[in-house]
Design a protein around this motif. Sequence first.
Motif, short mmCIF file in Angstrom:
data_model
loop_
_atom_site.label_atom_id
_atom_site.label_comp_id
_atom_site.label_asym_id
_atom_site.label_seq_id
_atom_site.Cartn_x
_atom_site.Cartn_y
_atom_site.Cartn_z
N UNK A 20 0.84 -1.20 0.00
CA UNK A 20 0.00 0.00 0.00
C UNK A 20 0.87 1.25 0.00
N UNK A 21 1.87 1.27 0.86
CA UNK A 21 2.77 2.43 0.94
C UNK A 21 3.49 2.64 -0.39
N UNK A 22 4.04 1.58 -0.96
CA UNK A 22 4.79 1.70 -2.21
C UNK A 22 3.91 2.22 -3.34
N UNK A 34 -4.36 10.60 1.23
CA UNK A 34 -5.18 9.38 1.17
C UNK A 34 -6.19 9.37 2.32
N UNK A 35 -5.75 9.78 3.49
CA UNK A 35 -6.66 9.85 4.64
C UNK A 35 -7.82 10.79 4.33
N UNK A 63 -8.97 2.70 -0.16
CA UNK A 63 -7.55 2.99 -0.40
C UNK A 63 -7.21 2.74 -1.87
N UNK A 64 -7.64 1.61 -2.40
CA UNK A 64 -7.36 1.30 -3.81
C UNK A 64 -7.92 2.38 -4.72
N UNK A 65 -9.14 2.80 -4.46
CA UNK A 65 -9.76 3.85 -5.27
C UNK A 65 -8.99 5.17 -5.15
N UNK A 73 -4.72 -5.41 -7.56
CA UNK A 73 -3.32 -5.00 -7.61
C UNK A 73 -2.82 -4.61 -6.21
N UNK A 74 -3.70 -4.04 -5.43
CA UNK A 74 -3.34 -3.64 -4.09
C UNK A 74 -3.00 -4.84 -3.21
#
Length: 76
Positions: A20-22, A34-35, A63-65, A73-74
């Motif tokens: 997620x971070x990458x 993102x938050x 998060x993915x969106x 992919x996530x």
Amino acid sequence: MPPEQPQWVQNRRRALGRRIRDLRVQQGHTQEAVVEMTDIDRRTFQRIEAGTSDPRYGDLLLIADAIGVPLAELVR
């Protein structure tokens, strides 16, 4: 992290957080952005990326969106 979970679960949770971070960084987003886009609590998002929290399915979708990648992919 709950101590009763096997080590492999903890390892995969940390790997998901790194992924997620990458992806977030590749897309040029800060944690704060993102938050704001997802309305996930800041501390919760930090824990997800650190791999110390089990993310809810709905949070993963948000998060993915927000970072512009398919859910598959996530979490691959």
